[in-house]
Design an enzyme around this catalytic site. Structure first.
Site, PDB file in Angstrom:
ATOM      1  N   HIS A  37      37.342  -2.112 -38.224  1.00  0.00           N
ATOM      2  CA  HIS A  37      36.097  -2.237 -39.274  1.00  0.00           C
ATOM      3  C   HIS A  37      36.554  -3.491 -40.048  1.00  0.00           C
ATOM      4  O   HIS A  37      35.973  -4.490 -40.349  1.00  0.00           O
ATOM      5  CB  HIS A  37      36.139  -1.018 -40.218  1.00  0.00           C
ATOM      6  CG  HIS A  37      35.529   0.176 -39.632  1.00  0.00           C
ATOM      7  ND1 HIS A  37      36.132   1.251 -39.299  1.00  0.00           N
ATOM      8  CD2 HIS A  37      34.348   0.521 -39.267  1.00  0.00           C
ATOM      9  CE1 HIS A  37      35.544   2.427 -39.031  1.00  0.00           C
ATOM     10  NE2 HIS A  37      34.364   1.786 -38.962  1.00  0.00           N
ATOM     11  N   GLN A  61      21.629  10.926 -37.936  1.00  0.00           N
ATOM     12  CA  GLN A  61      22.031  10.391 -36.530  1.00  0.00           C
ATOM     13  C   GLN A  61      23.114  11.425 -35.653  1.00  0.00           C
ATOM     14  O   GLN A  61      23.407  11.198 -34.755  1.00  0.00           O
ATOM     15  CB  GLN A  61      22.549   8.926 -36.643  1.00  0.00           C
ATOM     16  CG  GLN A  61      23.962   8.856 -37.060  1.00  0.00           C
ATOM     17  CD  GLN A  61      24.327   7.316 -37.351  1.00  0.00           C
ATOM     18  OE1 GLN A  61      23.932   6.715 -38.149  1.00  0.00           O
ATOM     19  NE2 GLN A  61      25.424   6.908 -36.491  1.00  0.00           N
TER      20      GLN A  61
HETATM   21  O1  PAF Z   1      28.245   2.277 -36.017  1.00  0.00           O
HETATM   22  C1  PAF Z   1      28.335   3.135 -37.001  1.00  0.00           C
HETATM   23  O2  PAF Z   1      29.284   3.451 -37.726  1.00  0.00           O
HETATM   24  C2  PAF Z   1      26.820   3.605 -37.501  1.00  0.00           C
HETATM   25  O3  PAF Z   1      25.975   4.302 -36.446  1.00  0.00           O
HETATM   26  C3  PAF Z   1      26.263   2.986 -38.450  1.00  0.00           C
HETATM   27  C4  PAF Z   1      25.593   1.457 -37.833  1.00  0.00           C
HETATM   28  C5  PAF Z   1      26.842   2.640 -39.622  1.00  0.00           C
HETATM   29  C6  PAF Z   1      24.751   3.548 -38.847  1.00  0.00           C
HETATM   30  O4  PAF Z   1      25.037   4.792 -39.373  1.00  0.00           O
END
Ligand code: PAF
Length: 282
Positions: A37, A61
């Site tokens: 990140h 999600q």
């Molecule tokens: O890759 C992720 O961490 C997630 O899928 C995102 C893009 C932040 C969407 O919630």
């Protein structure tokens, strides 16, 4: 670093930034930040004057049997890492802020093209949740550029497609996969591995690289190659969800004469499902 919990206050601050002609880079995350990140943030900084990071563990999600409730939430550590990385603005909304009308009634963004294959086949609704929240975050932040890791290759392909289809005025910047020394792709879910699984988890990357070399050396019997790769991974004790050789831009099964190929794999460990991919140009 300034921290915002509300759409209105973030928007107000970003309008001021925009009015001075500065460019805004955006890195959406679900927190539990690791080196990969931080690399996304560094890339955003190279391209833009100011970096906005969001941390939101998006329930939309996750399916019911997935790890939303136990997904690691490490806000204090994350904030320290973001300060170190010179993040300018952190957006950390709660669920009511993102889904004020509730998740059931939320307008959805669906990309029919690539949502149901590969990871989408075993995680129904997952990519609909991703594209919906990312579209919302793009509308909230209105960045000039947004950075996404190539590790989530299918997610990146879908987001590119969504941006194109919905004419969202921003540039998507892909960031290389960040790996541990043994090749394991960095992921928040690596924390779920037992010490014994961790010693073998790089097998997914090793087998992807092996199969890529086979293709480079001329093999085009992709179905047989996928099967051999699956067997190699399963010999180490992990169950394979899929191992697929695809056309890089539409994620359809690769044809013998394709020039841009991506190999994607997903395997189950006792508490996690790990994914990885490698690409090649012929
Ligand atoms: O890759 C992720 O961490 C997630 O899928 C995102 C893009 C932040 C969407 O919630």
């Amino acid at each position: 670093m300034q921290v915002f919990h509300h759409v209105a206050s973030l928007r107000q601050a970003l309008n001021t930034v925009r009015s001075t002609g500065k460019t805004i880079g955006f890195v959406p995350t679900m927190g539990n930040l690791h080196d990969a990140h931080i690399e996304l943030i560094n890339i955003a900084r190279q391209h833009c004057d100011l970096v906005v990071v969001s941390i939101f563990v998006n329930r939309l999600q996750f399916s019911l049997n997935e790890d939303w409730d136990i997904y690691p939430r490490t806000m204090q550590q994350d904030m320290a890492r973001l300060r170190e990385a010179n993040c300018n603005y952190l957006f950390h909304p709660d669920e009511n802020e993102i889904y004020p009308n509730g998740m059931d009634e939320q307008t959805r963004v669906i990309c029919p093209a690539m949502s149901d294959v590969l990871c989408g086949a075993s995680r129904p609704g997952h990519f609909e949740g991703v594209t919906t929240v990312v579209a919302k975050l793009f509308n909230i932040v209105q960045p000039h550029k947004a950075v996404f890791g190539i590790k989530d290759f299918q997610q990146l392909a879908l987001i590119r497609r969504m941006v194109e289809d919905l004419c969202i005025p921003l540039e998507i910047i892909p960031a290389p996969v960040h790996r541990e020394a043994d090749g394991l792709a960095m992921s928040s879910r690596n924390g779920y591995l037992t010490p014994q699984e961790r010693t073998k988890a790089a097998v997914l990357n090793q087998v992807l690289n092996w199969a890529r070399t086979q293709i480079k050396q001329g093999r085009r019997d992709f179905a047989a190659l996928e099967q051999e790769a699956t067997t190699k991974i399963e010999q180490t004790g992990f169950k394979v969800d899929y191992f697929s050789i695809c056309h890089s831009s539409n994620l359809q099964p690769a044809a013998c004469d394709d020039s841009a190929i991506t190999l994607l794999g997903a395997m189950y460990t006792s508490r996690a499902r790990l994914i990885d991919n490698v690409s090649l140009k012929l």
